[in-house]
Write a protein that holds these residues in place. Sequence first.
Motif, PDB file in Angstrom:
ATOM      1  N   LEU A 212      14.883  72.424 -13.520  1.00 27.70           N
ATOM      2  CA  LEU A 212      15.232  73.027 -12.238  1.00 27.70           C
ATOM      3  C   LEU A 212      15.973  72.023 -11.362  1.00 27.70           C
ATOM      4  O   LEU A 212      17.004  72.340 -10.760  1.00 27.70           O
ATOM      5  CB  LEU A 212      13.959  73.506 -11.543  1.00 27.70           C
ATOM      6  N   HIS A 213      15.460  70.798 -11.299  1.00 25.79           N
ATOM      7  CA  HIS A 213      16.135  69.767 -10.511  1.00 25.79           C
ATOM      8  C   HIS A 213      17.523  69.470 -11.058  1.00 25.79           C
ATOM      9  O   HIS A 213      18.481  69.303 -10.299  1.00 25.79           O
ATOM     10  CB  HIS A 213      15.297  68.481 -10.488  1.00 25.79           C
ATOM     11  N   GLN A 214      17.642  69.395 -12.368  1.00 26.84           N
ATOM     12  CA  GLN A 214      18.938  69.085 -12.967  1.00 26.84           C
ATOM     13  C   GLN A 214      19.979  70.137 -12.623  1.00 26.84           C
ATOM     14  O   GLN A 214      21.115  69.815 -12.272  1.00 26.84           O
ATOM     15  CB  GLN A 214      18.798  68.977 -14.491  1.00 26.84           C
ATOM     16  N   VAL A 215      19.594  71.397 -12.744  1.00 19.82           N
ATOM     17  CA  VAL A 215      20.561  72.472 -12.527  1.00 19.82           C
ATOM     18  C   VAL A 215      20.928  72.597 -11.049  1.00 19.82           C
ATOM     19  O   VAL A 215      22.100  72.677 -10.692  1.00 19.82           O
ATOM     20  CB  VAL A 215      20.008  73.811 -13.059  1.00 19.82           C
ATOM     21  N   VAL A 216      19.917  72.604 -10.175  1.00 19.55           N
ATOM     22  CA  VAL A 216      20.191  72.803  -8.752  1.00 19.55           C
ATOM     23  C   VAL A 216      20.909  71.593  -8.163  1.00 19.55           C
ATOM     24  O   VAL A 216      21.927  71.727  -7.482  1.00 19.55           O
ATOM     25  CB  VAL A 216      18.894  73.089  -7.980  1.00 19.55           C
ATOM     26  N   ALA A 217      20.380  70.404  -8.440  1.00 20.43           N
ATOM     27  CA  ALA A 217      20.979  69.204  -7.857  1.00 20.43           C
ATOM     28  C   ALA A 217      22.264  68.805  -8.557  1.00 20.43           C
ATOM     29  O   ALA A 217      23.084  68.087  -7.997  1.00 20.43           O
ATOM     30  CB  ALA A 217      19.981  68.043  -7.921  1.00 20.43           C
ATOM     31  N   GLY A 218      22.469  69.276  -9.776  1.00 21.90           N
ATOM     32  CA  GLY A 218      23.632  68.859 -10.550  1.00 21.90           C
ATOM     33  C   GLY A 218      24.925  69.518 -10.157  1.00 21.90           C
ATOM     34  O   GLY A 218      25.995  69.089 -10.565  1.00 21.90           O
ATOM     35  N   HIS A 219      24.874  70.610  -9.362  1.00 24.27           N
ATOM     36  CA  HIS A 219      26.091  71.312  -8.972  1.00 24.27           C
ATOM     37  C   HIS A 219      26.514  70.950  -7.554  1.00 24.27           C
ATOM     38  O   HIS A 219      27.046  71.763  -6.816  1.00 24.27           O
ATOM     39  CB  HIS A 219      25.881  72.828  -9.087  1.00 24.27           C
ATOM     40  N   GLY A 220      26.298  69.686  -7.184  1.00 21.99           N
ATOM     41  CA  GLY A 220      26.609  69.258  -5.832  1.00 21.99           C
ATOM     42  C   GLY A 220      28.082  69.303  -5.497  1.00 21.99           C
ATOM     43  O   GLY A 220      28.457  69.308  -4.328  1.00 21.99           O
ATOM     44  N   HIS A 221      28.965  69.323  -6.507  1.00 14.69           N
ATOM     45  CA  HIS A 221      30.396  69.357  -6.233  1.00 14.69           C
ATOM     46  C   HIS A 221      30.908  70.774  -5.990  1.00 14.69           C
ATOM     47  O   HIS A 221      32.088  70.963  -5.696  1.00 14.69           O
ATOM     48  CB  HIS A 221      31.156  68.743  -7.406  1.00 14.69           C
ATOM     49  N   MET A 222      30.019  71.785  -6.130  1.00 10.17           N
ATOM     50  CA  MET A 222      30.428  73.165  -5.933  1.00 10.17           C
ATOM     51  C   MET A 222      30.172  73.592  -4.487  1.00 10.17           C
ATOM     52  O   MET A 222      29.123  73.319  -3.920  1.00 10.17           O
ATOM     53  CB  MET A 222      29.693  74.082  -6.907  1.00 10.17           C
ATOM     54  N   HIS A 223      31.146  74.266  -3.883  1.00  8.21           N
ATOM     55  CA  HIS A 223      31.061  74.652  -2.477  1.00  8.21           C
ATOM     56  C   HIS A 223      30.203  75.903  -2.315  1.00  8.21           C
ATOM     57  O   HIS A 223      30.325  76.855  -3.077  1.00  8.21           O
ATOM     58  CB  HIS A 223      32.464  74.908  -1.941  1.00  8.21           C
ATOM     59  N   LEU A 224      29.348  75.897  -1.269  1.00  9.28           N
ATOM     60  CA  LEU A 224      28.554  77.072  -0.923  1.00  9.28           C
ATOM     61  C   LEU A 224      29.177  77.741   0.309  1.00  9.28           C
ATOM     62  O   LEU A 224      29.461  77.069   1.301  1.00  9.28           O
ATOM     63  CB  LEU A 224      27.110  76.681  -0.607  1.00  9.28           C
ATOM     64  N   PRO A 225      29.389  79.043   0.271  1.00 10.97           N
ATOM     65  CA  PRO A 225      29.946  79.730   1.440  1.00 10.97           C
ATOM     66  C   PRO A 225      29.053  79.565   2.666  1.00 10.97           C
ATOM     67  O   PRO A 225      27.836  79.431   2.563  1.00 10.97           O
ATOM     68  CB  PRO A 225      30.012  81.194   0.992  1.00 10.97           C
ATOM     69  N   ALA A 226      29.673  79.613   3.835  1.00  9.29           N
ATOM     70  CA  ALA A 226      28.942  79.370   5.080  1.00  9.29           C
ATOM     71  C   ALA A 226      27.908  80.451   5.375  1.00  9.29           C
ATOM     72  O   ALA A 226      26.918  80.191   6.072  1.00  9.29           O
ATOM     73  CB  ALA A 226      29.926  79.259   6.240  1.00  9.29           C
ATOM     74  N   ASP A 227      28.125  81.673   4.870  1.00 13.66           N
ATOM     75  CA  ASP A 227      27.182  82.759   5.165  1.00 13.66           C
ATOM     76  C   ASP A 227      26.025  82.813   4.185  1.00 13.66           C
ATOM     77  O   ASP A 227      25.231  83.751   4.210  1.00 13.66           O
ATOM     78  CB  ASP A 227      27.913  84.106   5.170  1.00 13.66           C
ATOM     79  N   HIS A 228      25.892  81.816   3.304  1.00 15.40           N
ATOM     80  CA  HIS A 228      24.818  81.785   2.320  1.00 15.40           C
ATOM     81  C   HIS A 228      23.633  80.959   2.829  1.00 15.40           C
ATOM     82  O   HIS A 228      23.791  80.061   3.660  1.00 15.40           O
ATOM     83  CB  HIS A 228      25.301  81.190   0.995  1.00 15.40           C
ATOM     84  N   VAL A 229      22.470  81.283   2.302  1.00 13.51           N
ATOM     85  CA  VAL A 229      21.282  80.459   2.492  1.00 13.51           C
ATOM     86  C   VAL A 229      20.714  80.138   1.115  1.00 13.51           C
ATOM     87  O   VAL A 229      20.932  80.872   0.154  1.00 13.51           O
ATOM     88  CB  VAL A 229      20.219  81.175   3.349  1.00 13.51           C
ATOM     89  N   VAL A 230      20.013  79.026   1.042  1.00 11.91           N
ATOM     90  CA  VAL A 230      19.376  78.619  -0.209  1.00 11.91           C
ATOM     91  C   VAL A 230      17.895  78.937  -0.097  1.00 11.91           C
ATOM     92  O   VAL A 230      17.206  78.431   0.800  1.00 11.91           O
ATOM     93  CB  VAL A 230      19.582  77.123  -0.490  1.00 11.91           C
ATOM     94  N   GLY A 231      17.411  79.805  -0.963  1.00 10.60           N
ATOM     95  CA  GLY A 231      16.018  80.206  -0.935  1.00 10.60           C
ATOM     96  C   GLY A 231      15.247  79.635  -2.104  1.00 10.60           C
ATOM     97  O   GLY A 231      15.783  79.487  -3.208  1.00 10.60           O
ATOM     98  N   ALA A 232      13.990  79.291  -1.852  1.00  3.85           N
ATOM     99  CA  ALA A 232      13.075  78.841  -2.906  1.00  3.85           C
ATOM    100  C   ALA A 232      11.845  79.730  -2.875  1.00  3.85           C
ATOM    101  O   ALA A 232      11.157  79.821  -1.849  1.00  3.85           O
ATOM    102  CB  ALA A 232      12.685  77.376  -2.709  1.00  3.85           C
ATOM    103  N   LEU A 233      11.587  80.396  -3.983  1.00  2.00           N
ATOM    104  CA  LEU A 233      10.442  81.302  -4.104  1.00  2.00           C
ATOM    105  C   LEU A 233       9.452  80.688  -5.091  1.00  2.00           C
ATOM    106  O   LEU A 233       9.821  80.385  -6.234  1.00  2.00           O
ATOM    107  CB  LEU A 233      10.909  82.668  -4.609  1.00  2.00           C
ATOM    108  N   VAL A 234       8.214  80.482  -4.656  1.00  2.00           N
ATOM    109  CA  VAL A 234       7.147  79.998  -5.537  1.00  2.00           C
ATOM    110  C   VAL A 234       6.217  81.162  -5.816  1.00  2.00           C
ATOM    111  O   VAL A 234       5.710  81.799  -4.884  1.00  2.00           O
ATOM    112  CB  VAL A 234       6.395  78.814  -4.912  1.00  2.00           C
ATOM    113  N   ILE A 235       5.991  81.451  -7.089  1.00  2.93           N
ATOM    114  CA  ILE A 235       5.199  82.599  -7.540  1.00  2.93           C
ATOM    115  C   ILE A 235       3.986  82.084  -8.305  1.00  2.93           C
ATOM    116  O   ILE A 235       4.146  81.339  -9.284  1.00  2.93           O
ATOM    117  CB  ILE A 235       6.031  83.512  -8.456  1.00  2.93           C
ATOM    118  N   ASP A 236       2.813  82.447  -7.876  1.00  4.57           N
ATOM    119  CA  ASP A 236       1.590  82.051  -8.574  1.00  4.57           C
ATOM    120  C   ASP A 236       0.841  83.325  -8.988  1.00  4.57           C
ATOM    121  O   ASP A 236       0.539  84.174  -8.146  1.00  4.57           O
ATOM    122  CB  ASP A 236       0.707  81.189  -7.675  1.00  4.57           C
TER     123      ASP A 236
END
Length: 386
Positions: A212-236
Motif C-alpha cells: 500500500l505504501h509503495q503504490v500510494v507513495a510511489g506515484h508522487g510525480h502524478m498530478h492530482l486535480p484540485a477538486d479531489h480529496v484523498v480518502g483512507a478507509l479502514v475496515i475491520d
Amino acid sequence: MFRLLARWRRLPFDYAALPDYMLRHGLLDPYRRSIGGIVLTMVVAGGALFLSPIGPTGAAESALMITAMVGGAVVAVLWWVRPWPTYRQSVLFVVCADLLIFCALLSVADAPTAFTLSTAFLVVGVYCGHFLPMTALFLHVGATVSGSAILMVIAARASDGDTALLVVQLLVLATLFVFMPLLTQVPLFHLRDDAYRSADDPLTGVLNRRGLHQVVAGHGHMHLPADHVVGALVIDLDGFKHVNDTLGHAGGDDVLRRVGERLRVVTDGWAVVARLGGEEFGVVAAVPASVFRNRFTAVHEAVHWGDDPVPVTASSGLAWQSADEFRRDHSDVDNLLRRADRIMYDAKRDGGDRLDIAHCPPDAPGDRPTTRSDSTPHRRPYDDVA
C-alpha cells in the motif's frame, strides 16, 4: 528457454513501476536528462557526417539528414524540459526514434556504411527492454530488423561487395537487436514480479501494508486535480473470532479471501486495497469531493452479503485530506490510516456494522460530527453468541 519466455509473457506489466522506483531513489531526473543527452549526441553524429565523404551528397539525402537532425533535437529538448513520459508518449518516442534513425541512414551516401551504422537501433532497443512491455519490444525488433534488411539490400545493389558478408552482418545485427533488449527485459520483469509478490498479501491477493505504501507513495510525480480529496478507509470485520469458531480457521480464511475480492471488485481500479493485518483492510483513493461519500460508502457496504454461510459485517472509519495538501509520502499515508483507524474504533465501540466519517468534504471544509452510514445495520447469526 521457451518455458522462460512463456512465463515472461504471463508476468504483469506496470509501466509506472520502474519510473516510480527510480523516482524514490533520485534517479528519474538524471536518467531523463541522460536520455536527452544520448539523443543529442546522435544528432551531433548525424551533423558530423556532412563533413565526411560518405555523408549526404544530393539534395534529397541532405533533406533526409536535416529532417532527422531537427526531429532528434526536438526529442532531446522534450526529454530535458518535460517530465517523465507517459506510456503512450514512450511508445511514440520509440516510433519516432526508429523512423528518424532510418531516415538518417538512408541519407548516407555509402550504402554498406549505412548498413553497418544501423547498430544505432540498439540504443532504442535498450530503452524498450527497460521501460516497455513485450509487445512494444517485439514491434520495435521487427521494425529494426526490417529496416536493416532494406539497408542491406540497398548496400548489395550499390556495390560489388561480398553479399555473403552482408548477410552475415544482418544475422549478427538481428541477433543483437533481438537478444540485447530481451536479455535486459526478462530479468527485469521477473524482478518486478518478485516485487509485486512481496507487496501482496498471500491469503487475500490484495496488497499488504508495505505494498500500500509503495503504490500510494510511489506515484508522487502524478498530478492530482484540485477538486479531489484523498480518502483512507479502514475496515475491520465485526466479531471475527466467532467466524473462526463457527467455520474453523480455514473457513475464516475463506471469508477473508471473499472480502478481499469484493473490495477489489467494488473499487474497480480507482482505489488501492490492502490487508493491513488480521481481519483489517485499508482502502486509499483520490476521488472528486462530490462523490467522496458515495464511493467509500459503497466500499463499506460491499463487505456484507446476506447469502454468505456466515454473513459478516464491518466497522469502518473514513478520514480524508485535500489533494493539494497530500504529499504522498509515507508519513502522509500513515497519518491518514491512523486517523481512519481511530474513527473505526469509535464505530466499533458504538456497536459496529457502521461507517463513521469525521467530516464530509462535499458538505464543509472543516471538521463536523461523526456521520453514520445510511445503511440499516445487518443482524449477524453470531450476535447472540456469548
